[in-house]
Design a protein around this motif. Structure first.
Motif, PDB file in Angstrom:
ATOM      1  N   LYS A   1      -3.135  -9.630 -33.998  1.00 43.74           N
ATOM      2  CA  LYS A   1      -4.115 -10.550 -34.564  1.00 43.74           C
ATOM      3  C   LYS A   1      -3.479 -11.855 -35.021  1.00 43.74           C
ATOM      4  CE  LYS A   1      -6.114  -7.461 -37.328  1.00 43.74           C
ATOM      5  NZ  LYS A   1      -7.095  -6.865 -38.285  1.00 43.74           N
ATOM      6  N   LYS A   2      -2.189 -11.850 -35.307  1.00 48.54           N
ATOM      7  CA  LYS A   2      -1.509 -13.110 -35.616  1.00 48.54           C
ATOM      8  C   LYS A   2      -1.447 -14.001 -34.380  1.00 48.54           C
ATOM      9  CE  LYS A   2       1.361 -11.458 -39.454  1.00 48.54           C
ATOM     10  NZ  LYS A   2       2.746 -11.323 -39.982  1.00 48.54           N
ATOM     11  N   TRP A   3      -1.246 -13.374 -33.216  1.00 52.42           N
ATOM     12  CA  TRP A   3      -1.250 -14.118 -31.961  1.00 52.42           C
ATOM     13  C   TRP A   3      -2.673 -14.493 -31.539  1.00 52.42           C
ATOM     14  CZ3 TRP A   3       2.877 -15.893 -29.199  1.00 52.42           C
ATOM     15  CH2 TRP A   3       4.131 -15.333 -29.439  1.00 52.42           C
ATOM     16  N   HIS A   4      -3.616 -13.582 -31.789  1.00 48.83           N
ATOM     17  CA  HIS A   4      -4.986 -13.739 -31.284  1.00 48.83           C
ATOM     18  C   HIS A   4      -5.981 -13.445 -32.414  1.00 48.83           C
ATOM     19  CE1 HIS A   4      -3.203 -13.762 -27.257  1.00 48.83           C
ATOM     20  NE2 HIS A   4      -2.505 -12.724 -27.640  1.00 48.83           N
ATOM     21  N   PRO A   5      -6.195 -14.407 -33.294  1.00 51.21           N
ATOM     22  CA  PRO A   5      -7.055 -14.153 -34.463  1.00 51.21           C
ATOM     23  C   PRO A   5      -8.517 -13.908 -34.127  1.00 51.21           C
ATOM     24  CG  PRO A   5      -6.358 -16.461 -34.377  1.00 51.21           C
ATOM     25  CD  PRO A   5      -5.565 -15.736 -33.343  1.00 51.21           C
ATOM     26  N   GLU A   6      -9.000 -14.423 -33.007  1.00 55.33           N
ATOM     27  CA  GLU A   6     -10.384 -14.184 -32.617  1.00 55.33           C
ATOM     28  C   GLU A   6     -10.506 -12.790 -31.994  1.00 55.33           C
ATOM     29  OE1 GLU A   6     -12.883 -16.241 -33.289  1.00 55.33           O
ATOM     30  OE2 GLU A   6     -11.433 -17.566 -34.258  1.00 55.33           O
ATOM     31  N   PRO A   7     -11.624 -12.084 -32.220  1.00 55.41           N
ATOM     32  CA  PRO A   7     -11.771 -10.701 -31.714  1.00 55.41           C
ATOM     33  C   PRO A   7     -12.138 -10.656 -30.235  1.00 55.41           C
ATOM     34  CG  PRO A   7     -13.741 -11.328 -32.899  1.00 55.41           C
ATOM     35  CD  PRO A   7     -12.776 -12.491 -33.048  1.00 55.41           C
ATOM     36  N   ILE A   8     -11.369 -11.371 -29.431  1.00 56.57           N
ATOM     37  CA  ILE A   8     -11.640 -11.461 -27.995  1.00 56.57           C
ATOM     38  C   ILE A   8     -10.613 -10.641 -27.228  1.00 56.57           C
ATOM     39  CG2 ILE A   8     -11.548 -13.030 -25.999  1.00 56.57           C
ATOM     40  CD1 ILE A   8     -12.845 -15.162 -27.740  1.00 56.57           C
ATOM     41  N   THR A   9     -11.080  -9.840 -26.287  1.00 61.34           N
ATOM     42  CA  THR A   9     -10.204  -9.136 -25.354  1.00 61.34           C
ATOM     43  C   THR A   9     -10.461  -9.678 -23.957  1.00 61.34           C
ATOM     44  OG1 THR A   9     -10.062  -7.096 -26.643  1.00 61.34           O
ATOM     45  CG2 THR A   9      -9.667  -6.916 -24.276  1.00 61.34           C
ATOM     46  N   THR A  10      -9.406 -10.115 -23.315  1.00 63.74           N
ATOM     47  CA  THR A  10      -9.536 -10.744 -22.009  1.00 63.74           C
ATOM     48  C   THR A  10      -9.322  -9.745 -20.875  1.00 63.74           C
ATOM     49  OG1 THR A  10      -7.215 -11.422 -22.212  1.00 63.74           O
ATOM     50  CG2 THR A  10      -8.891 -13.056 -22.772  1.00 63.74           C
ATOM     51  N   PHE A  11      -9.731 -10.156 -19.686  1.00 67.00           N
ATOM     52  CA  PHE A  11      -9.465  -9.409 -18.455  1.00 67.00           C
ATOM     53  C   PHE A  11      -9.511 -10.401 -17.305  1.00 67.00           C
ATOM     54  CE2 PHE A  11     -14.033  -9.592 -18.774  1.00 67.00           C
ATOM     55  CZ  PHE A  11     -14.474  -9.733 -17.464  1.00 67.00           C
ATOM     56  N   VAL A  12      -8.945 -10.006 -16.177  1.00 64.10           N
ATOM     57  CA  VAL A  12      -8.955 -10.856 -14.998  1.00 64.10           C
ATOM     58  C   VAL A  12      -9.615 -10.095 -13.852  1.00 64.10           C
ATOM     59  CG1 VAL A  12      -6.658 -10.126 -14.165  1.00 64.10           C
ATOM     60  CG2 VAL A  12      -7.543 -12.376 -13.531  1.00 64.10           C
ATOM     61  N   ILE A  13     -10.411 -10.790 -13.049  1.00 63.93           N
ATOM     62  CA  ILE A  13     -10.995 -10.172 -11.864  1.00 63.93           C
ATOM     63  C   ILE A  13     -10.020 -10.390 -10.712  1.00 63.93           C
ATOM     64  CG2 ILE A  13     -12.927 -10.162 -10.245  1.00 63.93           C
ATOM     65  CD1 ILE A  13     -14.731 -11.113 -12.484  1.00 63.93           C
ATOM     66  N   GLY A  14      -9.423  -9.306 -10.286  1.00 63.51           N
ATOM     67  CA  GLY A  14      -8.390  -9.415  -9.270  1.00 63.51           C
ATOM     68  C   GLY A  14      -8.399  -8.246  -8.313  1.00 63.51           C
ATOM     69  N   ARG A  15      -7.521  -8.360  -7.337  1.00 65.48           N
ATOM     70  CA  ARG A  15      -7.417  -7.316  -6.314  1.00 65.48           C
ATOM     71  C   ARG A  15      -5.948  -7.119  -5.956  1.00 65.48           C
ATOM     72  NH1 ARG A  15     -11.318  -6.839  -1.092  1.00 65.48           N
ATOM     73  NH2 ARG A  15     -10.581  -4.817  -0.325  1.00 65.48           N
ATOM     74  N   ASN A  16      -5.538  -5.885  -5.830  1.00 64.58           N
ATOM     75  CA  ASN A  16      -4.221  -5.565  -5.292  1.00 64.58           C
ATOM     76  C   ASN A  16      -4.331  -5.454  -3.778  1.00 64.58           C
ATOM     77  OD1 ASN A  16      -3.622  -5.260  -7.999  1.00 64.58           O
ATOM     78  ND2 ASN A  16      -2.379  -3.442  -7.690  1.00 64.58           N
ATOM     79  N   ILE A  17      -3.519  -6.195  -3.069  1.00 62.11           N
ATOM     80  CA  ILE A  17      -3.461  -6.085  -1.614  1.00 62.11           C
ATOM     81  C   ILE A  17      -2.065  -5.617  -1.234  1.00 62.11           C
ATOM     82  CG2 ILE A  17      -3.617  -7.301   0.589  1.00 62.11           C
ATOM     83  CD1 ILE A  17      -5.589  -9.229  -0.681  1.00 62.11           C
ATOM     84  N   ASN A  18      -1.980  -4.430  -0.714  1.00 63.07           N
ATOM     85  CA  ASN A  18      -0.700  -3.879  -0.297  1.00 63.07           C
ATOM     86  C   ASN A  18      -0.524  -4.164   1.188  1.00 63.07           C
ATOM     87  OD1 ASN A  18      -1.832  -1.512  -2.487  1.00 63.07           O
ATOM     88  ND2 ASN A  18       0.079  -2.567  -2.912  1.00 63.07           N
ATOM     89  N   TYR A  19       0.132  -5.294   1.453  1.00 64.12           N
ATOM     90  CA  TYR A  19       0.198  -5.817   2.821  1.00 64.12           C
ATOM     91  C   TYR A  19       1.009  -4.931   3.758  1.00 64.12           C
ATOM     92  CZ  TYR A  19       4.811  -7.514   1.443  1.00 64.12           C
ATOM     93  OH  TYR A  19       6.104  -7.583   0.999  1.00 64.12           O
ATOM     94  N   THR A  20       1.903  -4.123   3.198  1.00 65.75           N
ATOM     95  CA  THR A  20       2.652  -3.150   3.991  1.00 65.75           C
ATOM     96  C   THR A  20       3.046  -1.977   3.108  1.00 65.75           C
ATOM     97  OG1 THR A  20       4.567  -2.787   5.439  1.00 65.75           O
ATOM     98  CG2 THR A  20       4.904  -4.232   3.545  1.00 65.75           C
ATOM     99  N   ASN A  21       3.189  -0.815   3.723  1.00 71.94           N
ATOM    100  CA  ASN A  21       3.731   0.345   3.008  1.00 71.94           C
ATOM    101  C   ASN A  21       5.111   0.723   3.528  1.00 71.94           C
ATOM    102  OD1 ASN A  21       3.014   1.397   5.486  1.00 71.94           O
ATOM    103  ND2 ASN A  21       2.054   3.248   4.663  1.00 71.94           N
ATOM    104  N   VAL A  22       5.646  -0.090   4.425  1.00 75.59           N
ATOM    105  CA  VAL A  22       6.978   0.168   4.979  1.00 75.59           C
ATOM    106  C   VAL A  22       8.026  -0.269   3.960  1.00 75.59           C
ATOM    107  CG1 VAL A  22       8.610  -0.388   6.820  1.00 75.59           C
ATOM    108  CG2 VAL A  22       6.166  -0.108   7.336  1.00 75.59           C
ATOM    109  N   CYS A  23       8.955   0.618   3.636  1.00 67.89           N
ATOM    110  CA  CYS A  23       9.913   0.327   2.571  1.00 67.89           C
ATOM    111  C   CYS A  23      11.202   1.106   2.802  1.00 67.89           C
ATOM    112  CB  CYS A  23       9.308   0.693   1.211  1.00 67.89           C
ATOM    113  SG  CYS A  23      10.340   0.205  -0.190  1.00 67.89           S
ATOM    114  N   ASP A  24      12.328   0.403   2.653  1.00 64.82           N
ATOM    115  CA  ASP A  24      13.628   1.068   2.812  1.00 64.82           C
ATOM    116  C   ASP A  24      14.392   1.162   1.492  1.00 64.82           C
ATOM    117  OD1 ASP A  24      14.359  -1.560   2.461  1.00 64.82           O
ATOM    118  OD2 ASP A  24      15.491  -1.740   4.337  1.00 64.82           O
ATOM    119  N   THR A  25      13.654   1.164   0.375  1.00 69.61           N
ATOM    120  CA  THR A  25      14.281   1.366  -0.928  1.00 69.61           C
ATOM    121  C   THR A  25      14.221   2.835  -1.354  1.00 69.61           C
ATOM    122  OG1 THR A  25      13.780  -0.904  -1.601  1.00 69.61           O
ATOM    123  CG2 THR A  25      14.258   0.644  -3.357  1.00 69.61           C
TER     124      THR A  25
END
Length: 369
Positions: A42-66
């Motif tokens: 509340k010291k950082w954000h004194p107003e009682p607002i909770t934010t969110f973002v409208i987004g999408r995860n796009i996993n362009y590939t599942n190939v991975c050598d890790t």
């Protein structure tokens, strides 16, 4: 031993130490720790607002050598289930996001050994030409390092070229635990904690803002968790580039790393302690994807001021049989149930729309996998 003196110091703005953090983890007084974290929030954000973002995860590939032991999503190079999405498929997914007033694309995949820098720069230019307003909050430290390796270029050059092509910010994926004992146990090829920090600082110097993360539940010690937070805090002192911190829990199902799932109480304690330790990061995201919407809602009283992304598509966590899903209007309802006012933000945490009482999203979506 009482933790009151530790919490009092935090509330006065004093910086907590490694020993303080360990003591808080050892304490059973979860509600007291959560209350202090909420006061700091509340010291950082004194107003009682909770934010969110409208987004999408796009996993362009599942190939991975890790070959991370904790990942159920990746497929090794040459696997019959490996894929790379076409540019048209990616553009269509972004169009669907824009259609529901989405502003953020988190595009991540594996460390694909066959994709060099020009693949990413060409794709980013194509995306920005069609969707100049979309925020590309994309890739990861591991992907940046692999692009640099296969392209035989310095990391700094890769970050600069990606930025020029349209990369707006770098997510905190791949931090897991920023201590090499655990990192070597769960993913030997992913690099040291120092490499993760140095790439993030290089991204900040390039002008890319970033986020920081921590994943718990690998069998790490309390000391290793607090060391992770201190290393993030030290980097933030230097570059001031982290816009947010997100902690979540390892999901062991369908992976090669077996462990007991972290409890809601342990997750909430981690959220609260992180808020107390990270005194130089303004925004803390809830992790409803791994913990579920009810615990996500609780975290708004333990130091979180943000509900994260609507994540209208998600594949990586879902591969580990974790399938919590919400849409925009569900997020609005959950935030209101927590006694907060919901507001849509962008990737930079600038508020785009406050949803007053009785207001709902005009467009919504069904989450996809």
């Amino acid at each position: 031993m009482s933790i009151d003196h530790i919490l009092d110091r935090a509330l006065k703005g004093e910086r907590l130490t490694l020993e303080d953090g360990i003591r808080l983890y050892e304490s059973p007084e979860l509600e007291k720790i959560g209350h202090a974290a909420n006061e700091i929030m509340k010291k950082w954000h004194p107003e009682p607002i909770t934010t969110f973002v409208i987004g999408r995860n796009i996993n362009y590939t599942n190939v991975c050598d890790t070959y991370c032991r904790f990942c159920a999503f990746y497929r090794p190079p040459g696997h019959e289930e490996g894929y790379v999405l076409s540019d048209d498929e990616i553009l269509q997914k972004i169009q669907e996001t824009v259609d529901v007033k989405g502003t953020e694309i988190l595009m991540q995949g594996g460390t694909h050994p066959g994709l060099k820098l020009d693949y990413y720069t060409n794709l980013l230019r194509k995306i920005k030409a069609r969707f100049p307003q979309i925020q590309m909050h994309s890739l990861s430290v591991a992907e940046i390092v692999r692009i640099a390796e296969v392209s035989e270029l310095p990391v700094e050059t890769v970050l600069h070229e990606l930025h020029v092509a349209g990369l707006d910010s770098l997510p905190g994926a791949g931090a897991e635990i920023l201590d090499d004992r655990t990192r070597m146990k769960i993913s030997r090829k992913k690099g040291s904690w120092k490499e993760w920090i140095e790439v993030m600082k290089a991204a900040n110097r390039e002008g890319l803002h970033t986020t920081a993360t921590m994943v718990i539940g690998f069998g790490e010690t309390y000391e290793e968790r607090i060391l992770s937070l201190l290393r993030i805090r030290e980097a933030q002192d230097e570059t001031k580039g982290f816009k947010a911190f997100i902690s979540w829990t390892f999901q062991p199902d369908n992976t090669n790393l077996k462990a007991e799932k972290v409890t809601a109480e342990e997750y909430l304690k981690t959220v609260a302690i992180s808020r107390l330790m990270l005194d130089n990061i303004a925004n803390f995201q809830s992790s409803w994807v791994t913990m579920g919407p009810v615990v996500g809602k609780q975290s708004l009283s333990y130091g979180c001021n943000d509900f994260g992304s609507t994540m209208m598509e998600e594949n990586v966590v879902s591969a580990a049989a974790c399938t919590h899903k919400v849409n925009t209007n569900e997020i609005l309802r959950l935030i209101r149930e927590a006694g907060k006012i919901p507001a849509q933000r962008n990737t930079k945490y600038e508020i785009l729309q406050v949803f007053n009482e009785g207001e709902w999203a005009e467009t919504d979506f069904v989450m996809q996998n």
